[in-house]
Structure formats: structure tokens, C-alpha cells
Write an enzyme that holds these catalytic residues in place. Structure first.
Site, mmCIF file in Angstrom:
data_model
loop_
_atom_site.group_PDB
_atom_site.id
_atom_site.type_symbol
_atom_site.label_atom_id
_atom_site.label_comp_id
_atom_site.label_asym_id
_atom_site.label_seq_id
_atom_site.Cartn_x
_atom_site.Cartn_y
_atom_site.Cartn_z
ATOM 1 N N LYS A 70 -7.708 -4.241 11.050
ATOM 2 C CA LYS A 70 -6.971 -4.035 12.631
ATOM 3 C C LYS A 70 -7.405 -2.923 13.095
ATOM 4 O O LYS A 70 -7.711 -3.233 14.598
ATOM 5 C CB LYS A 70 -5.263 -3.321 12.463
ATOM 6 C CG LYS A 70 -4.357 -3.890 11.326
ATOM 7 C CD LYS A 70 -3.473 -3.470 10.670
ATOM 8 C CE LYS A 70 -3.571 -2.305 9.935
ATOM 9 N NZ LYS A 70 -4.020 -2.629 8.401
ATOM 10 N N ARG B 153 4.802 1.679 9.979
ATOM 11 C CA ARG B 153 4.699 0.672 8.512
ATOM 12 C C ARG B 153 6.236 0.389 7.261
ATOM 13 O O ARG B 153 5.697 0.408 6.343
ATOM 14 C CB ARG B 153 3.620 1.976 7.878
ATOM 15 C CG ARG B 153 2.004 1.816 7.770
ATOM 16 C CD ARG B 153 1.592 2.765 7.677
ATOM 17 N NE ARG B 153 0.576 2.894 7.104
ATOM 18 C CZ ARG B 153 -0.827 2.610 7.326
ATOM 19 N NH1 ARG B 153 -1.309 3.012 8.767
ATOM 20 N NH2 ARG B 153 -1.960 2.552 6.938
ATOM 21 N N ARG C 105 -16.405 0.413 3.148
ATOM 22 C CA ARG C 105 -16.005 1.147 4.473
ATOM 23 C C ARG C 105 -16.518 3.055 4.503
ATOM 24 O O ARG C 105 -16.628 3.466 4.273
ATOM 25 C CB ARG C 105 -14.480 1.396 5.081
ATOM 26 C CG ARG C 105 -14.118 1.839 5.864
ATOM 27 C CD ARG C 105 -12.576 1.160 6.756
ATOM 28 N NE ARG C 105 -12.069 2.051 6.071
ATOM 29 C CZ ARG C 105 -10.048 2.168 6.941
ATOM 30 N NH1 ARG C 105 -10.073 0.927 7.458
ATOM 31 N NH2 ARG C 105 -9.350 2.232 5.570
ATOM 32 N N ARG D 287 -14.528 7.669 3.981
ATOM 33 C CA ARG D 287 -12.905 8.703 3.874
ATOM 34 C C ARG D 287 -12.610 8.813 2.379
ATOM 35 O O ARG D 287 -12.444 7.760 1.517
ATOM 36 C CB ARG D 287 -12.008 7.222 5.099
ATOM 37 C CG ARG D 287 -12.341 7.669 6.214
ATOM 38 C CD ARG D 287 -11.326 6.498 6.682
ATOM 39 N NE ARG D 287 -9.721 6.342 5.854
ATOM 40 C CZ ARG D 287 -8.803 5.506 6.217
ATOM 41 N NH1 ARG D 287 -8.535 4.584 7.191
ATOM 42 N NH2 ARG D 287 -7.518 5.021 5.716
ATOM 43 N N ARG E 188 -2.998 2.521 -1.876
ATOM 44 C CA ARG E 188 -1.894 2.457 -0.683
ATOM 45 C C ARG E 188 -1.532 0.753 -0.848
ATOM 46 O O ARG E 188 -0.673 0.793 0.140
ATOM 47 C CB ARG E 188 -3.475 2.086 -0.128
ATOM 48 C CG ARG E 188 -3.572 4.283 0.428
ATOM 49 C CD ARG E 188 -4.812 4.836 1.251
ATOM 50 N NE ARG E 188 -5.032 3.807 2.188
ATOM 51 C CZ ARG E 188 -6.242 3.393 3.065
ATOM 52 N NH1 ARG E 188 -7.693 3.297 2.161
ATOM 53 N NH2 ARG E 188 -6.258 2.885 4.177
HETATM 54 P P1 ADP Z 1 -7.991 -1.338 8.335
HETATM 55 O O1 ADP Z 1 -7.783 -0.835 9.960
HETATM 56 O O2 ADP Z 1 -6.656 -2.925 8.809
HETATM 57 O O3 ADP Z 1 -7.458 -0.475 7.677
HETATM 58 P P2 ADP Z 1 -10.580 -1.641 9.633
HETATM 59 O O4 ADP Z 1 -10.984 -2.486 10.425
HETATM 60 O O5 ADP Z 1 -10.176 0.206 9.568
HETATM 61 O O6 ADP Z 1 -8.709 -2.196 9.068
HETATM 62 O O7 ADP Z 1 -11.235 -3.072 8.999
HETATM 63 C C1 ADP Z 1 -11.563 -1.793 7.245
HETATM 64 C C2 ADP Z 1 -13.348 -2.766 6.575
HETATM 65 O O8 ADP Z 1 -13.580 -4.061 6.395
HETATM 66 C C3 ADP Z 1 -14.328 -2.028 7.210
HETATM 67 O O9 ADP Z 1 -14.867 -1.570 6.698
HETATM 68 C C4 ADP Z 1 -14.456 -2.800 8.449
HETATM 69 O O10 ADP Z 1 -15.858 -3.451 8.218
HETATM 70 C C5 ADP Z 1 -14.864 -4.599 7.129
HETATM 71 N N1 ADP Z 1 -14.517 -5.537 8.120
HETATM 72 C C6 ADP Z 1 -13.040 -5.414 9.012
HETATM 73 N N2 ADP Z 1 -13.332 -6.757 9.562
HETATM 74 C C7 ADP Z 1 -13.946 -7.331 9.092
HETATM 75 C C8 ADP Z 1 -14.121 -9.193 8.045
HETATM 76 N N3 ADP Z 1 -13.558 -9.850 9.186
HETATM 77 N N4 ADP Z 1 -14.808 -10.001 7.679
HETATM 78 C C9 ADP Z 1 -15.081 -8.800 6.843
HETATM 79 N N5 ADP Z 1 -15.195 -7.366 7.037
HETATM 80 C C10 ADP Z 1 -14.568 -7.035 7.942
HETATM 81 P P1 AMP Z 2 -4.015 4.587 8.196
HETATM 82 O O1 AMP Z 2 -6.175 5.217 8.623
HETATM 83 O O2 AMP Z 2 -4.495 3.330 8.964
HETATM 84 O O3 AMP Z 2 -5.170 3.471 7.556
HETATM 85 O O4 AMP Z 2 -3.970 5.186 7.672
HETATM 86 C C1 AMP Z 2 -4.299 6.000 6.414
HETATM 87 C C2 AMP Z 2 -3.095 6.811 6.009
HETATM 88 O O5 AMP Z 2 -2.327 7.268 7.575
HETATM 89 C C3 AMP Z 2 -1.634 6.160 5.463
HETATM 90 O O6 AMP Z 2 -2.605 5.725 3.993
HETATM 91 C C4 AMP Z 2 -0.967 7.160 5.609
HETATM 92 O O7 AMP Z 2 -0.895 8.070 4.763
HETATM 93 C C5 AMP Z 2 -1.129 7.548 7.149
HETATM 94 N N1 AMP Z 2 -0.724 6.643 8.305
HETATM 95 C C6 AMP Z 2 -0.355 6.443 9.138
HETATM 96 N N2 AMP Z 2 -0.361 5.708 9.978
HETATM 97 C C7 AMP Z 2 1.201 5.803 9.340
HETATM 98 C C8 AMP Z 2 2.394 5.507 9.497
HETATM 99 N N3 AMP Z 2 2.649 5.119 10.461
HETATM 100 N N4 AMP Z 2 3.245 5.924 8.279
HETATM 101 C C9 AMP Z 2 3.072 6.641 7.630
HETATM 102 N N5 AMP Z 2 2.230 7.032 7.126
HETATM 103 C C10 AMP Z 2 1.264 7.061 8.156
#
Ligand code: ADP
Ligand code: AMP
Length: 216
Positions: free
Chosen positions: A13, A88, A127, A160, A171
Site C-alpha cells: 500500500k 483498520r 523492508r 522498522r 500483525r
Molecule cells: P504496506 O504499506 O502495505 O505495509 P509496503 O508498501 O511498505 O507495504 O511494502 C512492504 C515491503 O514490500 C516493502 O519492503 C516494499 O519495498 C515491498 N514491496 C512492495 N510492493 C511490492 C511488490 N509488488 N513486489 C515485491 N515487493 C514489494
Molecule cells: P503501518 O505503517 O500501516 O504498517 O502501521 C504501523 C502500526 O501503526 C500498526 O501496526 C498499528 O499499531 C498502528 N496503526 C496504523 N494505522 C492504524 C489504524 N488505522 N488503527 C490502529 N492502529 C494503527
């Protein structure tokens, strides 16, 4: 356009939002980024959120809805917004509906990223994030040109703390229990568009474009 990006942690995302925000000219609103900013600024919100985030749990709905209420009321959201990581829970989704109704706004599309569980674990544990500008990388799938350094701003990359394997598993179960029900919630409203997130980053972008009636 008012868009929600829905999907499990690691689905891509944030990666897609980095590009979508520029293509659609709407602000990218990530509750996770907002909580991380609060943590690094040492605010009371950050201290409270960190306790939940470190365990892989969700920050309570009342806090999360509160920060979104303030954010969506800002002027730059009048022409649309891209929500990433919110809502969420069903409680958050209902609160968002109520909030948007009061503002005379509505959701145009919910883009649901589908990625198999085993791939999510590899994506999350590999990541890396930029400390300076927040750009998202992956050790294998989206590596920077110079190891550990951001291509965009030259700052250091970090892992992270909630991307360690033990927290990642928690998670993902929290997602199944509390967030996955939103798929049915938005399907029932006729807003859901499911995207195959298990393909290269630029192919996912094309699929998102197709879902929004755009050719990218
Ligand atoms: P989210 O925001 O849904 O938690 P991220 O965009 O941070 O996910 O992506 C999670 C990890 O996967 C990151 O390290 C990113 O570089 C990688 N990633 C994102 N999209 C793809 C894809 N289509 N194929 C492979 N790796 C991806
Ligand atoms: P994210 O960056 O989206 O992976 O979120 C990291 C962490 O932030 C999550 O694991 C939750 O602990 C908190 N968080 C982010 N968005 C929300 C949400 N909409 N509701 C509750 N917790 C959230």
C-alpha cells in the site's frame, strides 16, 4: 477522488501510495506514518501509540479516529485524499462514514491488495525505510543503489522495529481478526476493487490504474 488502500501489512500500500499521490494530486494519509512521526517528535500521542505498535497491536480506535478527523478536515483534503492503513477496524470504517457524511464527502473506491501470507512475511522482514524522507525499500525486491542509503535523499535506511519476525506474525493475525472483515464491509457498499498485489511493483501500479479507469 477519495480512495482507501486496504490490505494486510506488507501488501504494498505505502509503495503504491508514493506514486498514486503524485498521479492523482491528492494527499497521502498514512496513520502508520502519522504515528511514527509522533514517536520521533516525542509527543504524548507518540508515547501512547508506541506501546501498541511495538507489540504489533492496533492503536485504540478512539485515538486513531481522532487523528483522522483532524487530518481530513484540513484544506488539502477538499480535492480528495488517499487513505493508507485507515480504516483498520469496522468501528473505524463506521466512524469514517459518519465523518464524511458530515463533511458532504464520500469514498469513491476501496482498492484491496491481495498477496499470499508467505510473501507478506518475506516482504515485511526485508523492508527498509528511509529515516529522512520515508521512502520504502526492500532488501531484495526494491533495493537502493547503494546499500543502506536512500536513492532519493541520501539518508540512512533502517528496519522498522515492528518488522522483526515475531511482531510481523502478530500483525498478520491482527489483520485477519480485525481488518479483513472490512473486505465484506466495502464489498456490500459496492466500493471494493481487488487488485493482485503479488506481481512486480509497476504491474501493481498498472492494475490500480485499470481499477480507477486510468491508463498508466
Ligand atoms: P504496506 O504499506 O502495505 O505495509 P509496503 O508498501 O511498505 O507495504 O511494502 C512492504 C515491503 O514490500 C516493502 O519492503 C516494499 O519495498 C515491498 N514491496 C512492495 N510492493 C511490492 C511488490 N509488488 N513486489 C515485491 N515487493 C514489494
Ligand atoms: P503501518 O505503517 O500501516 O504498517 O502501521 C504501523 C502500526 O501503526 C500498526 O501496526 C498499528 O499499531 C498502528 N496503526 C496504523 N494505522 C492504524 C489504524 N488505522 N488503527 C490502529 N492502529 C494503527
Amino acid at each position: 477522488m477519495n480512495i482507501i488502500l486496504l490490505g494486510p501489512p506488507g501488501a504494498g500500500k505505502g509503495t503504491q501510495a508514493e506514486v498514486l499521490t503524485k498521479k492523482l494530486f491528492v494527499p497521502h494519509i498514512s496513520t502508520g506514518d502519522m504515528f511514527r512521526a509522533a514517536i520521533s517528535n516525542g509527543t504524548a500521542l507518540g508515547v501512547e501509540a508506541k506501546a501498541y505498535m511495538d507489540k504489533g497491536q492496533l492503536v485504540p480506535d478512539a485515538i486513531t479516529v481522532g487523528i483522522i478527523r483532524d487530518r481530513i478536515a484540513q484544506n488539502d483534503c477538499k480535492g480528495g485524499f488517499l487513505l493508507d492503513g485507515f480504516p483498520r477496524t469496522v468501528v473505524q470504517a463506521e466512524a469514517l462514514d459518519e465523518l464524511l457524511e458530515k463533511l458532504g464527502m464520500n469514498i469513491d473506491a476501496v482498492l484491496n491488495f491481495s498477496v499470499p501470507l508467505d510473501k507478506l512475511i518475506v516482504r515485511l522482514t526485508g523492508r527498509r525505510m528511509c529515516r529522512g524522507c520515508g521512502t520504502i525499500y526492500h532488501q531484495l525486491y526494491h533495493a537502493p543503489q547503494k546499500e543502506g542509503i536512500c536513492d532519493s535523499c541520501g539518508s540512512e535506511l533502517y528496519q522498522r522495529s515492528d518488522d522483526k519476525e515475531e511482531t510481523v506474525k502478530n500483525r498478520l493475525s491482527v489483520y485477519e481478526a480485525q481488518t479483513a472483515p472490512l473486505i465484506d464491509y466495502y464489498e456490500a457498499k459496492g466500493l471494493l476493487k481487488t487488485i493482485n498485489g503479488d506481481q512486480p511493483i509497476n504491474e501493481v501500479m498498472k492494475a490500480l490504474g485499470a481499477a480507477l479507469g486510468q491508463e498508466w
